[in-house]
Design a protein around this motif. Structure first.
Motif, PDB file in Angstrom:
ATOM      1  N   ILE A  24       0.828  -1.205   0.000  1.00 19.65           N
ATOM      2  CA  ILE A  24       0.000   0.000   0.000  1.00 19.65           C
ATOM      3  C   ILE A  24       0.866   1.261   0.000  1.00 19.65           C
ATOM      4  N   GLY A  25       1.938   1.278   0.787  1.00 20.21           N
ATOM      5  CA  GLY A  25       2.784   2.461   0.832  1.00 20.21           C
ATOM      6  C   GLY A  25       3.508   2.704  -0.477  1.00 20.21           C
ATOM      7  N   GLY A  26       4.263   1.717  -0.947  1.00 20.06           N
ATOM      8  CA  GLY A  26       5.020   1.880  -2.180  1.00 20.06           C
ATOM      9  C   GLY A  26       4.146   2.071  -3.394  1.00 20.06           C
ATOM     10  N   GLY A  27       3.050   1.307  -3.473  1.00 20.15           N
ATOM     11  CA  GLY A  27       2.161   1.438  -4.619  1.00 20.15           C
ATOM     12  C   GLY A  27       1.489   2.797  -4.679  1.00 20.15           C
ATOM     13  N   THR A  28       0.993   3.276  -3.527  1.00 18.33           N
ATOM     14  CA  THR A  28       0.311   4.574  -3.489  1.00 18.33           C
ATOM     15  C   THR A  28       1.270   5.700  -3.834  1.00 18.33           C
ATOM     16  N   LEU A  29       2.455   5.686  -3.213  1.00 18.93           N
ATOM     17  CA  LEU A  29       3.435   6.737  -3.485  1.00 18.93           C
ATOM     18  C   LEU A  29       3.886   6.701  -4.946  1.00 18.93           C
ATOM     19  N   GLY A  30       4.183   5.499  -5.467  1.00 12.63           N
ATOM     20  CA  GLY A  30       4.641   5.402  -6.841  1.00 12.63           C
ATOM     21  C   GLY A  30       3.615   5.900  -7.834  1.00 12.63           C
ATOM     22  N   ARG A  31       2.346   5.609  -7.567  1.00 10.06           N
ATOM     23  CA  ARG A  31       1.298   6.107  -8.454  1.00 10.06           C
ATOM     24  C   ARG A  31       1.259   7.632  -8.435  1.00 10.06           C
ATOM     25  N   ARG A  32       1.314   8.234  -7.236  1.00  9.21           N
ATOM     26  CA  ARG A  32       1.260   9.685  -7.143  1.00  9.21           C
ATOM     27  C   ARG A  32       2.433  10.311  -7.917  1.00  9.21           C
ATOM     28  N   LEU A  33       3.636   9.766  -7.760  1.00 13.67           N
ATOM     29  CA  LEU A  33       4.797  10.321  -8.445  1.00 13.67           C
ATOM     30  C   LEU A  33       4.679  10.174  -9.959  1.00 13.67           C
ATOM     31  N   ALA A  34       4.255   8.992 -10.414  1.00 13.33           N
ATOM     32  CA  ALA A  34       4.156   8.749 -11.863  1.00 13.33           C
ATOM     33  C   ALA A  34       3.093   9.629 -12.496  1.00 13.33           C
ATOM     34  N   GLU A  35       1.946   9.783 -11.825  1.00 22.37           N
ATOM     35  CA  GLU A  35       0.884  10.615 -12.385  1.00 22.37           C
ATOM     36  C   GLU A  35       1.277  12.092 -12.394  1.00 22.37           C
ATOM     37  N   ALA A  36       2.244  12.458 -11.550  1.00 23.92           N
ATOM     38  CA  ALA A  36       2.721  13.849 -11.531  1.00 23.92           C
ATOM     39  C   ALA A  36       3.865  14.076 -12.518  1.00 23.92           C
ATOM     40  N   GLY A  37       4.249  13.030 -13.252  1.00 25.85           N
ATOM     41  CA  GLY A  37       5.261  13.201 -14.291  1.00 25.85           C
ATOM     42  C   GLY A  37       6.617  12.612 -13.990  1.00 25.85           C
ATOM     43  N   MET A  38       6.822  12.050 -12.803  1.00 21.89           N
ATOM     44  CA  MET A  38       8.113  11.453 -12.495  1.00 21.89           C
ATOM     45  C   MET A  38       8.250  10.078 -13.151  1.00 21.89           C
ATOM     46  N   ARG A  39       9.493   9.689 -13.427  1.00 15.03           N
ATOM     47  CA  ARG A  39       9.798   8.357 -13.949  1.00 15.03           C
ATOM     48  C   ARG A  39      10.140   7.463 -12.765  1.00 15.03           C
ATOM     49  N   VAL A  40       9.339   6.411 -12.574  1.00 16.38           N
ATOM     50  CA  VAL A  40       9.378   5.613 -11.348  1.00 16.38           C
ATOM     51  C   VAL A  40       9.729   4.169 -11.677  1.00 16.38           C
ATOM     52  N   LEU A  41      10.664   3.621 -10.920  1.00 15.19           N
ATOM     53  CA  LEU A  41      11.006   2.208 -11.024  1.00 15.19           C
ATOM     54  C   LEU A  41      10.628   1.515  -9.719  1.00 15.19           C
ATOM     55  N   PHE A  42       9.779   0.486  -9.805  1.00 15.05           N
ATOM     56  CA  PHE A  42       9.439  -0.352  -8.653  1.00 15.05           C
ATOM     57  C   PHE A  42      10.348  -1.578  -8.646  1.00 15.05           C
ATOM     58  N   LEU A  43      10.934  -1.893  -7.495  1.00 16.91           N
ATOM     59  CA  LEU A  43      11.624  -3.161  -7.290  1.00 16.91           C
ATOM     60  C   LEU A  43      10.818  -3.977  -6.289  1.00 16.91           C
ATOM     61  N   GLU A  44      10.408  -5.184  -6.691  1.00 15.44           N
ATOM     62  CA  GLU A  44       9.559  -6.032  -5.860  1.00 15.44           C
ATOM     63  C   GLU A  44      10.220  -7.396  -5.679  1.00 15.44           C
ATOM     64  N   LYS A  45      10.396  -7.794  -4.423  1.00 17.57           N
ATOM     65  CA  LYS A  45      11.014  -9.073  -4.095  1.00 17.57           C
ATOM     66  C   LYS A  45      10.196 -10.251  -4.618  1.00 17.57           C
ATOM     67  N   GLY A  46       8.876 -10.155  -4.542  1.00 13.87           N
ATOM     68  CA  GLY A  46       8.024 -11.259  -4.952  1.00 13.87           C
ATOM     69  C   GLY A  46       7.950 -11.415  -6.461  1.00 13.87           C
ATOM     70  N   GLN A  47       7.292 -12.474  -6.868  1.00 10.35           N
ATOM     71  CA  GLN A  47       7.193 -12.806  -8.279  1.00 10.35           C
ATOM     72  C   GLN A  47       5.940 -12.193  -8.897  1.00 10.35           C
ATOM     73  N   ALA A  48       6.028 -11.949 -10.208  1.00 13.74           N
ATOM     74  CA  ALA A  48       4.826 -11.575 -10.945  1.00 13.74           C
ATOM     75  C   ALA A  48       3.924 -12.792 -11.009  1.00 13.74           C
ATOM     76  N   ASP A  49       2.622 -12.606 -10.825  1.00 17.29           N
ATOM     77  CA  ASP A  49       1.702 -13.728 -10.841  1.00 17.29           C
ATOM     78  C   ASP A  49       0.428 -13.345 -11.556  1.00 17.29           C
ATOM     79  N   ALA A  50      -0.328 -14.349 -11.912  1.00 16.60           N
ATOM     80  CA  ALA A  50      -1.608 -14.102 -12.569  1.00 16.60           C
ATOM     81  C   ALA A  50      -2.624 -13.639 -11.545  1.00 16.60           C
ATOM     82  N   ARG A  51      -3.404 -12.621 -11.892  1.00 15.08           N
ATOM     83  CA  ARG A  51      -4.443 -12.150 -10.978  1.00 15.08           C
ATOM     84  C   ARG A  51      -5.442 -13.260 -10.670  1.00 15.08           C
ATOM     85  N   SER A  52      -5.575 -14.215 -11.577  1.00 20.27           N
ATOM     86  CA  SER A  52      -6.541 -15.291 -11.363  1.00 20.27           C
ATOM     87  C   SER A  52      -6.085 -16.296 -10.315  1.00 20.27           C
ATOM     88  N   ALA A  53      -4.844 -16.136  -9.791  1.00 19.79           N
ATOM     89  CA  ALA A  53      -4.337 -17.072  -8.793  1.00 19.79           C
ATOM     90  C   ALA A  53      -4.961 -16.772  -7.435  1.00 19.79           C
TER      91      ALA A  53
END
Length: 514
Positions: A24-53
């Motif tokens: 919630i913290g990283g996602g919310t902040l990253g969205r605010r920065l990106a929508e304001a024009g900043m170039r944002v890189l997220f690093l996530e320890k976990g794996q990408a997964d299907a939403r249907s999982a």
């Protein structure tokens, strides 16, 4: 739109912000920065997964299986009151972090949680930001997460901008009626669900649809949709590379390969257990005790809530509910107690087994945990159609309660907490007097899904790690946007507070960008 498994190659001009963690913290902040024009890189320890999982938090124990389902793969090691235990905590690891599993209860704390209110002084000197300062961020977070519910009738504050909730089910209506007849003041718990047509399938589970508003659906995905953000999954940050009082690079292992990432601004959002570990593991010649740790407080003042689990029989059989909440016991006779709310579960065999095992694991009776299935089966037959409520008892900070660089948690249940727990349990029994209800817990039950406080913010660099704007006192280009900033645990779920603080931090970063 960037995919959920990008390579993170820097765009021309480099990244404006690198966000470690996508809850919630990283996602919310990253969205605010990106929508304001900043170039944002997220690093996530976990794996990408299907939403249907679709799955819940306690369904698997094999680390590899947990990892592919978005669960925190490794068991925690914790020494609580001298007893060491290893267990799988209710934590997530993947896009959205733990929030993809949460029950989407998004409560705003009361003024007394934050302010030094005359006549009710805060036991730790209060927060560096008061209730009125944070109120606009709470309101914006409620809109961003599309929260529905009804205001707390006991609160004198301006209500959050809540959407109208769905009609109460027969079971919920019965619970509301019985609580009101007992002199209590229930309200529909504020809930972050996109759909309000009665969908309750994703409460406490990963949602196969996009209807639950979490760090992924309300944060990372909208950020990626701007075209100015990318997400690298499977990226475990190993250390921060320092250049004096600035972070020069972030080292991470991505799919077995060591890589370095650079950005003008670094944001830690790995949670109250993960973020301090990164700082402590980054110790070097200039920072022998860990990065940003001149105060010696990195990893310390760890807090949780204490759960008081209560079975209540509404007199009707029906689906589990999360709609019921009340704060009549929140602050009583000068004692900081907490909120009572429905958990969204029934008294089923599986849930009772889980809680019995968790209670035993925290005691010297831990070897008996595997046989908890026998009393659980009997309890399930006796409890039948009971709805499960939980009282969240506020925890307070103590320096010796901490998480180390190795992730080992050391925690002592202090006498004042035990005394407040006794008061809270008596108050719960009195609140449900005349109704069919049963307190299920015996030993204190730490809420392992609510860790907070390990990088507390404040004005004094000697007694805090972060400034009021979320930037560290010691490192010029490092901010934090997760539950570690909290000086106290408050008497409510921390999710909305994390989102509100993330917005506050992002606004400060945008105001000072170069």
């Amino acid at each position: 739109m960037s995919t959920l498994a990008d390579h993170g190659d820097a765009p021309e001009g480099g990244w404006d912000a690198l966000v470690i963690g996508t809850g919630i913290g990283g996602g919310t902040l990253g969205r605010r920065l990106a929508e304001a024009g900043m170039r944002v890189l997220f690093l996530e320890k976990g794996q990408a997964d299907a939403r249907s999982a679709e799955n819940g938090l306690s369904e698997v124990a094999l680390p590899e299986a947990r990892a592919v389902r978005g669960l925190w793969p490794a068991p925690l090691t914790a020494t609580v009151d001298g007893i060491t235990q290893r267990f799988f905590a209710p934590l997530g690891s993947g896009p959205g972090g733990s929030s993809v599993f949460y029950a989407a209860t998004l409560e705003r704390p009361d003024r007394h949680d934050i302010d030094d209110t005359p006549g009710r002084p805060h036991p730790t000197g209060g927060w560096p930001l008061g209730f009125d300062t944070l109120a606009p961020s709470y309101a914006e977070a409620a809109r961003l997460y599309r929260v529905y519910g009804t205001p707390d009738p006991l609160s004198p504050e301006v209500p959050l901008p809540l959407r109208a909730p769905p009609p109460l089910t027969a079971v919920e209506a019965r619970l509301f009626d019985r609580l009101q007849r007992s002199g209590l003041h229930p309200y529909h718990a504020p809930t972050g669900i996109e759909r309000i047509d009665g969908c309750r399938m994703c409460l406490g589970r990963k949602c196969p649809k996009a209807c639950k508003m979490d760090g992924r659906s309300a944060g990372v995905e909208p950020a990626l949709a701007t075209g100015r953000a990318r997400l690298v999954t499977g990226a475990e940050v190993t250390r921060l590379v320092m250049d004096g009082d600035r972070i020069a690079a972030v080292e991470a292992t991505v799919d077995g390969t060591s890589r370095r990432f650079t950005a003008r601004r670094i944001v830690l959002a790995g949670g109250a257990l993960g973020s301090p570990r990164v700082l402590l593991r980054s110790a070097c010649e200039d920072w022998p005790d860990g990065v940003a740790n001149r105060s010696g407080l990195v990893g310390r003042n760890l807090m949780f809530h204490l759960n008081e689990i209560l079975a209540v029989w509404p007199g009707l059989d029906g689906p589990p509910t999360k709609a019921v909440s009340f704060r009549d016991l929140y602050h009583r006779d000068g004692q900081r107690l907490g909120t009572v709310q429905a958990m969204g579960i029934r008294a089923s065999y599986g849930e009772i087994t889980y809680y019995l095992q968790r209670m035993l694991e925290g005691t010297r009776l831990a070897p008996l945990a595997p046989v908890a299935r026998l009393p659980a089966a009997l309890a399930a037959r006796l409890l039948g159609s009971a709805q499960i409520l939980v009282g969240l008892l506020e925890d307070l900070p103590y320096r010796e309660n901490r998480v180390g660089a190795d992730g080992h948690i050391h925690y002592t249940l202090h006498d004042e907490l035990k005394a407040r727990r006794r008061v809270f349990r008596r108050a719960l029994r009195q609140a449900f007097r005349g109704q069919r209800g049963l307190l299920l817990g015996i030993a204190p039950d730490l809420n392992w899904g609510h860790p907070c406080g390990t990088l507390r913010f404040g004005h004094d660099p000697a007694h805090s790690v972060l400034r009021a704007d979320g930037r560290t006192h010691d490192v010029e280009n490092l901010w934090v946007a997760d539950a570690s900033f909290m000086p106290t645990s408050m008497g409510v779920n921390p999710s909305l507070t994390i989102a509100a603080f993330a917005l506050h931090v992002a606004d400060g970063m945008l105001g000072g960008r170069k």
